[in-house]
Write a protein that holds these residues in place. Structure first.
Motif, short mmCIF file in Angstrom:
data_model
loop_
_atom_site.label_atom_id
_atom_site.label_comp_id
_atom_site.label_asym_id
_atom_site.label_seq_id
_atom_site.Cartn_x
_atom_site.Cartn_y
_atom_site.Cartn_z
N LEU A 143 0.81 -1.22 0.00
CA LEU A 143 0.00 0.00 0.00
C LEU A 143 0.84 1.26 0.00
CD1 LEU A 143 -3.14 -0.05 0.00
CD2 LEU A 143 -2.15 -2.19 0.77
N ALA A 144 2.03 1.23 0.62
CA ALA A 144 2.87 2.43 0.68
C ALA A 144 3.41 2.81 -0.69
CB ALA A 144 4.02 2.21 1.66
N ASP A 145 3.39 1.89 -1.64
CA ASP A 145 4.00 2.13 -2.94
C ASP A 145 2.99 2.37 -4.05
OD1 ASP A 145 6.70 1.87 -2.10
OD2 ASP A 145 6.40 -0.28 -1.95
N ILE A 146 1.72 2.56 -3.70
CA ILE A 146 0.73 2.90 -4.71
C ILE A 146 0.12 4.25 -4.36
CG2 ILE A 146 0.22 0.48 -5.20
CD1 ILE A 146 -2.40 0.81 -3.67
N GLN A 147 -0.29 4.97 -5.38
CA GLN A 147 -0.99 6.24 -5.18
C GLN A 147 -2.45 5.98 -5.49
OE1 GLN A 147 0.15 9.17 -3.99
NE2 GLN A 147 -1.96 9.92 -4.08
N ALA A 148 -3.29 6.00 -4.46
CA ALA A 148 -4.69 5.64 -4.62
C ALA A 148 -5.54 6.38 -3.60
CB ALA A 148 -4.88 4.12 -4.48
N ASN A 149 -6.84 6.36 -3.82
CA ASN A 149 -7.78 6.94 -2.88
C ASN A 149 -8.03 5.92 -1.77
OD1 ASN A 149 -9.87 8.11 -1.47
ND2 ASN A 149 -11.12 8.54 -3.27
N LEU A 150 -7.24 6.00 -0.72
CA LEU A 150 -7.34 5.02 0.36
C LEU A 150 -8.47 5.34 1.33
CD1 LEU A 150 -3.55 4.51 1.21
CD2 LEU A 150 -4.98 3.26 -0.43
N SER A 151 -8.87 6.59 1.42
CA SER A 151 -9.91 6.97 2.37
C SER A 151 -11.22 6.26 2.06
CB SER A 151 -10.11 8.48 2.35
OG SER A 151 -11.13 8.87 3.25
N THR A 152 -11.54 6.10 0.78
CA THR A 152 -12.79 5.44 0.40
C THR A 152 -12.59 3.99 -0.05
OG1 THR A 152 -12.62 6.21 -1.90
CG2 THR A 152 -13.76 7.65 -0.34
N ASN A 153 -11.41 3.42 0.23
CA ASN A 153 -11.14 2.02 -0.13
C ASN A 153 -11.41 1.74 -1.61
OD1 ASN A 153 -10.61 1.70 2.56
ND2 ASN A 153 -12.26 0.25 2.98
N ASN A 154 -10.93 2.62 -2.49
CA ASN A 154 -11.20 2.45 -3.92
C ASN A 154 -10.56 1.16 -4.43
OD1 ASN A 154 -11.17 2.60 -6.79
ND2 ASN A 154 -11.33 4.82 -6.69
N ALA A 155 -11.39 0.12 -4.59
CA ALA A 155 -10.88 -1.20 -4.95
C ALA A 155 -10.31 -1.23 -6.35
CB ALA A 155 -11.99 -2.24 -4.80
N ARG A 156 -10.83 -0.42 -7.27
CA ARG A 156 -10.28 -0.40 -8.64
C ARG A 156 -8.81 -0.02 -8.63
NH1 ARG A 156 -14.97 2.58 -9.55
NH2 ARG A 156 -13.72 4.49 -9.70
N GLN A 157 -8.45 0.92 -7.76
CA GLN A 157 -7.06 1.36 -7.69
C GLN A 157 -6.21 0.41 -6.84
OE1 GLN A 157 -7.89 5.42 -6.24
NE2 GLN A 157 -6.98 6.18 -8.12
N VAL A 158 -6.73 0.02 -5.69
CA VAL A 158 -5.95 -0.80 -4.77
C VAL A 158 -5.65 -2.17 -5.38
CG1 VAL A 158 -6.00 -1.97 -2.54
CG2 VAL A 158 -6.80 0.40 -2.73
N PHE A 159 -6.62 -2.78 -6.04
CA PHE A 159 -6.45 -4.12 -6.62
C PHE A 159 -6.14 -4.06 -8.12
CE2 PHE A 159 -8.97 -4.89 -2.82
CZ PHE A 159 -8.36 -6.01 -2.28
N GLY A 160 -5.70 -2.91 -8.60
CA GLY A 160 -5.51 -2.74 -10.03
C GLY A 160 -4.50 -3.68 -10.65
N LYS A 161 -3.50 -4.15 -9.86
CA LYS A 161 -2.46 -5.01 -10.42
C LYS A 161 -2.68 -6.49 -10.09
CE LYS A 161 0.84 -1.21 -10.04
NZ LYS A 161 2.10 -0.72 -9.45
N ILE A 162 -3.79 -6.81 -9.40
CA ILE A 162 -4.12 -8.21 -9.11
C ILE A 162 -4.93 -8.76 -10.27
CG2 ILE A 162 -5.24 -9.78 -7.50
CD1 ILE A 162 -2.85 -8.36 -6.33
#
Length: 813
Positions: A143-162
């Motif tokens: 998580l420290a190495d991605i730039q994403a909207n973490l406040s709203t748990n944006n799954a499209r961004q967080v899981f984008g590379k899975i």
């Protein structure tokens, strides 16, 4: 049970045969720059599981090490890492280690710029603690190495590379995560064994494996995903294992406070605050957080308020013993705008026809984990965990093409209490001159739940109480589930390139249900003419053994090929059996599902420059539980969704992910502090029902399986500034096994293809940071699901364009 006993005897005989393996040792002293003992250092043999700390004089010793070649590593905060190849034989070697301090002349920015850059995605090592991952497909999001909207748990961004994940989007704030892999339903992530820090967080791992709780992404260090071969170590499910790992307190500070305040569209406010650090000369680590968020969706009747908090304490009592305790609590209340018909969605996806629907969740988790290392070849990990939780839904469940005329609302209430224990024993031994690993473990689990459904009041507020709690209008059930499991897995290194990992899991499952449901018939005028209470009791036991094997072959130091095949088993969810819903019914004779999954892939990487993986997979599902469209009874013949063992199915496909740092390819000194990363993540899947005797279903597409998924993005980083632009495309797919194109209730039908663009940027200066995110930049109108019940029924529109601004402050000592 006889097969389980045979397995136990075989495993212990095998372990006993390894006790006489030839071992050696290594000892010595570790000193700092001024030649004083370096008591804070850690000395380890890389990728072996052997490590130790020096005493007050700097002396260290590692004993009972299987003979072979290793890399000796020593490190301490503020010093350069020491590495040296060593060969362990039957003698005890003496080595002197001298650690060199990091020079004060180095600017911290230069150190940051010259370090190996993380690409935000990585893989698990073959052996990590008492867990074995050799020959399996593993993906780790840092998580420290991605730039994403973490406040709203944006799954499209967080899981984008899975790779291969289908994502449901049901709310603006990420209150519930819905992801499914390789053609499995994303509904509350129920097809994964979902964990936090290694222990279960779902309602009931057997009877109701849905996760109503999602950890705040702002509190996470990483997310680990292990695919179908996880069935041997982490349960028998088809989807694999999903593990959320929360942060630890910083090791170099007694305390550190992080505060992130977020304002966003539609009245969104999020506040995340954490406190952590390390005390007692590094032996006690603490981390706690609290998150509060409230707001509205872009649709009417969709306000929410949520509070989540957690405390995690870790004690390194001695070099052999480590304890960790933690507690997590979450409570949220959300109004649900209901679903839409296809016509209403095309007209205005923002509209809402339900103003009396509410959803409430209270989730409490506790865990105690112990790690014991009696010597350098044995590691024992034990965890005890428990859950007390409740979820309640209140509102009008009638088809969305019917107007809500008022009257009593329907209340569905679930209460869950479970406790479990897992123990893992990892033993290292020598064979063929290489270190080998045996893992033996067991799991004990007991879950109890209550499922009640009846009339609530006729108001419009969040009033979660039954009008007749002693005589409910629909059903009142108690469910009890017991699970005993024994598992064994091994990692065998057959030379310098080939690794094989066989495993076996024996399971005992008991599921019981008792209670009543009511048969109620109304006449044309709405009068109750039949009200019959039917008592119901079920009790079922089964035991079985599943097996699997995996392997990997290193083509060179950066590229390896892997393959695995593993059997799977999924018990039915008794808690689904008696929910009364006009648009949804469940077969009372549901059967357990079973089958297998297989992977064949190639992967490689060069640290900080590129990473790639290409995987072919096959999933065979026998007696797959799915949903078919059926016509109701006379005189209206209203269609409804029927959940049953539809047929066997097979799913195969290809998953591919690659990321490269374009600036590092140029090898220009002027760009050494900058990164420009491009990633592409694609999955092509074909899932079909195999039912020659059912022409209406045979060779039809399995529901909720897009034929193509594409996620791609660019990330730019310069010193402490970074930005990302993410693209997500999901191909058209169906919501039921009959592949219905459209129905008047909108519960069944095609889900059209959609593409979404997200942007996020952030900057940090000293103790301050600021982040800006734009979700759905192009304001695409789309939906990811057709719900048969809450939060619908009907089409659930995804969120429109939304902006979020976060201000962060970090202070510590």
């Amino acid at each position: 049970m006889e097969r389980i006993g045979i397995l136990l005897i075989s495993v212990f005989l095998f372990l006993g045969g390894s006790l006489g393996a030839q071992t050696g040792g290594i000892s010595g002293y570790v000193t700092c720059s001024d030649s004083s003992p370096c008591r804070e250092a850690v000395i380890m043999l890389e990728y072996s599981g052997f490590y130790t700390d020096p005493d007050d004089k700097g002396f260290f010793s590692l004993a009972n090490i299987p003979c072979g070649n290793y890399k000796l590593v020593a490190f301490a905060y503020g010093y350069q890492t020491y590495m040296q190849p060593v060969r362990i034989d039957s003698s005890v070697q003496m080595i002197q280690i001298h650690l060199t301090a990091l020079g004060k002349q180095f600017d911290p920015v230069i150190v940051q710029g010259e370090r190996i850059r993380s690409l935000g995605i990585s893989r698990k090592e073959n052996v990590d603690g008492a867990n074995l991952y050799a020959g399996k497909k593993t993906e780790v999001v840092q998580l420290a190495d991605i730039q994403a909207n973490l406040s709203t748990n944006n799954a499209r961004q967080v899981f984008g590379k899975i790779t291969g994940l289908t994502i449901w989007e049901s709310d603006v704030a990420g209150l519930q995560l819905g992801v499914g892999g390789r053609g499995l339903s994303p509904n509350r992530t129920a097809n994964f064994n979902t964990r936090q820090n290694g222990y279960d967080i779902s309602a009931d791992a057997l009877g109701y494996p849905e996760a109503y709780y999602t950890p705040p992404m702002e509190a996470l260090e990483r997310i680990e995903v292990l695919r179908g071969a996880a069935s041997l170590q982490y349960g028998t499910q088809f989807g694999g294992m999903l593990n959320f790992v929360t942060k630890r307190g910083p090791s170099d500070k007694r305390f550190e406070v992080n505060s992130r305040q977020t304002l966003g569209s539609y009245g969104y406010f999020g506040s995340f605050n954490s406190f952590g650090g390390t005390l007692d000369s590094g032996r006690f680590n603490h981390y706690s957080y609290i998150q509060y968020k409230r707001g509205n969706s872009w649709r009417e009747n969709s306000g929410f308020e949520a509070v989540t908090g957690s405390v995690k304490l870790n004690w390194q009592i001695s070099k052999k013993w480590q304890h960790q305790v933690e507690f997590t609590g979450m409570n949220y209340l959300a109004q649900q705008a209901g679903g839409l018909t296809d016509a209403a969605f095309k007209e205005d996806p923002r509209q809402s026809f339900r103003c009396r629907n509410w959803f409430q969740v209270n989730w409490n988790l506790a865990a105690w984990q112990v790690q014991y290392r009696p010597d350098s070849v044995n590691l024992i990990e034990m965890r005890v965990f428990g859950l007390l939780a409740e979820r309640s839904s209140l509102g009008n469940l009638e088809r969305i093409n019917r107007i809500d005329l008022g009257g009593n609302r329907n209340l569905i209430q679930g209460k869950f209490a479970n406790i479990g224990q897992e123990l893992r024993w990892l033993r290292t031994f020598t064979w063929l001159g290489k270190p080998q690993f045996n893992l033996l473990g067991y799991r004990i689990y007991s879950g109890h739940s209550k499922a009640r459904q009846g009339d609530g009041n006729a108001g419009s507020g969040a009033d979660f109480y039954f009008l007749h709690p002693d005589d409910l209008e629909n059903s009142d059930y108690r469910f009890a589930n017991t699970n005993l499991a024994l598992f064994w897995e091994q990692v065998l290194q057959l030379g310098t390139r080939l690794t094989v990992s066989p495993g076996v899991r024996a399971e005992y499952i008991r599921t019981a249900a008792s209670g009543y449901y009511k048969l109620r018939v109304l006449d044309a005028a709405g009068n109750l003419v039949v009200d019959e209470k039917i008592q119901d009791a079920r009790d079922r036991e089964r035991s079985f053994v599943i097996a699997g094997i995996g392997g990997q072959y290193k083509l060179n130091s950066k590229v390896e090929v892997y393959a695995n095949i593993s059997q799977n088993y999924r018990a039915i969810n008794y808690t689904d059996l008696r929910i009364s819903n006009p648009g949804f019914r469940v077969d009372s004779n549901l059967r357990d599902e079973h089958g297998f999954t297989a992977d064949l892939g190639i992967r490689g990487e060069k640290a900080g420059l590129f990473i790639y993986e290409l995987t072919g997979f096959y999933l065979k599902y026998n007696g797959r539980i799915g949903q078919v469209l059926r016509a109701g009874e006379a005189p209206l013949y209203l269609d409804y969704r029927f959940r049953t063992n539809v047929a066997d199915s097979r799913t195969y496909g290809v998953e591919a992910m690659g990321e490269i740092n374009l600036f590092r390819l140029l090898k220009k000194r002027s760009l050494r502090f900058q990164d420009l990363n491009l990633f592409v993540n694609m999955a092509f899947t074909d899932a079909r029902y195999l039912a020659p005797e059912q022409k209406a279903i045979d060779q039809k597409e399995v529901e909720m399986v897009p034929g193509m998924l594409i996620r791609s993005g660019l990330r730019y980083r310069w010193k402490s500034f970074r930005s990302s632009l993410n693209y997500s495309y999901t191909a058209t797919h169906f919501s039921d096994a009959t592949n219905s194109e459209w129905t008047s209730s909108a519960i069944e039908g095609r889900i059209p293809a959609y593409a979404v663009l997200d942007f996020s940027t952030g900057w940090k200066k000293g103790k301050w940071s600021v982040d800006l995110s734009v979700n759905n930049v192009l304001n695409t109108k789309y939906f990811t699901r057709r719900a048969d019940s809450y939060p619908g029924p009907g089409i659930i529109p995804a969120e429109a364009r939304a902006l979020y601004l976060t201000l962060g402050l970090q202070i510590g000592k």
